[in-house]
Write an enzyme that holds these catalytic residues in place. Structure first.
Site, PDB file in Angstrom:
ATOM      1  N   VAL A   9      30.179  34.731  37.671  1.00 32.20           N
ATOM      2  CA  VAL A   9      31.451  35.440  37.607  1.00 32.20           C
ATOM      3  C   VAL A   9      32.283  34.737  36.544  1.00 32.20           C
ATOM      4  CG1 VAL A   9      31.463  36.358  39.959  1.00 32.20           C
ATOM      5  CG2 VAL A   9      32.393  34.080  39.520  1.00 32.20           C
ATOM      6  N   SER A  10      33.317  35.398  36.078  1.00 32.47           N
ATOM      7  CA  SER A  10      34.077  34.868  34.946  1.00 32.47           C
ATOM      8  C   SER A  10      35.148  33.855  35.312  1.00 32.47           C
ATOM      9  CB  SER A  10      34.725  36.022  34.173  1.00 32.47           C
ATOM     10  OG  SER A  10      33.732  36.873  33.666  1.00 32.47           O
ATOM     11  N   THR A  11      35.714  33.960  36.510  1.00 38.42           N
ATOM     12  CA  THR A  11      36.837  33.085  36.856  1.00 38.42           C
ATOM     13  C   THR A  11      36.609  32.391  38.192  1.00 38.42           C
ATOM     14  OG1 THR A  11      38.077  34.778  38.067  1.00 38.42           O
ATOM     15  CG2 THR A  11      38.446  34.662  35.676  1.00 38.42           C
ATOM     16  N   GLN A  14      37.046  34.471  41.447  1.00 41.55           N
ATOM     17  CA  GLN A  14      36.053  35.468  41.834  1.00 41.55           C
ATOM     18  C   GLN A  14      35.003  34.839  42.747  1.00 41.55           C
ATOM     19  OE1 GLN A  14      35.279  36.617  37.688  1.00 41.55           O
ATOM     20  NE2 GLN A  14      35.767  38.711  38.296  1.00 41.55           N
TER      21      GLN A  14
END
Length: 181
Positions: A9-11, A14
């Site tokens: 996931v990007s962050t 998340q």
């Protein structure tokens, strides 16, 4: 022949639970996870770890191809490295299987769409910023350097290194202020 899972996931906000569960359900013996942007492969240590220890006959499994890469160039580089090692790539939610011609073609198409989606998001973001600036709402980040303080310290005879250290900024920033940029 081992099936390895990769979840991303990007962050930090998340959650990886859905990806992890899907990969384990698909038969992955080990799932590596990370919270990093997919727009580049730089700094993705878990992906690097997988790439280093997978062997011929193994399979790398992701839930969707955009979890692996958001740029067609990065995706193609990853696929080339996997192919050179004799490792197959599969996805739980997409008909991707690099052991077949149709799977390879579909992989390339999805890679193009992932990159297209990223570019559209960037365009929308830039449009929103331009609109906010025009309305006087968006002024950008507050300056982190007190220009007057840098110049005052310089007039007092302090050098760039001392100014930078005292103010907690980089020397290059001090030089930019003193050069009037």
């Amino acid at each position: 022949m081992t099936i390895y899972g990769y979840a991303r996931v990007s962050t930090n906000e998340q959650d990886l639970t859905i990806q992890r569960e899907a990969l384990l359900k698909a038969g992955c013996e080990l799932v590596r996870e990370e919270k990093r942007s997919g727009t580049t492969v730089e700094g993705r240590e878990e992906l690097d770890t997988l790439m280093a220890f997978m062997r011929a006959g193994d399979t790398l499994m992701v839930t969707r191809i955009d979890r692996l890469a958001r740029s067609i160039g990065d995706l193609q580089d990853i696929v080339r490295k996997l192919k050179a090692k004799g490792v197959a790539l599969k996805a739980t939610e997409q008909p991707i299987d690099t052991t077949s011609a149709a799977g390879k073609a579909f992989l390339d198409m999805l890679g193009v769409f992932a990159e297209f989606e990223t570019n559209l998001r960037k365009e929308r973001q830039m449009e929103g910023i331009a609109k906010a600036k025009a309305a006087g709402v968006y002024t950008g980040r507050k300056p982190s350097i007190d220009v007057a303080q840098v110049r005052a310290m310089h007039r007092q005879g302090h050098g760039a290194t001392a100014i930078a250290k005292t103010l907690g900024i980089g020397r290059a920033s001090v030089y930019r202020v003193l050069e009037g940029r």
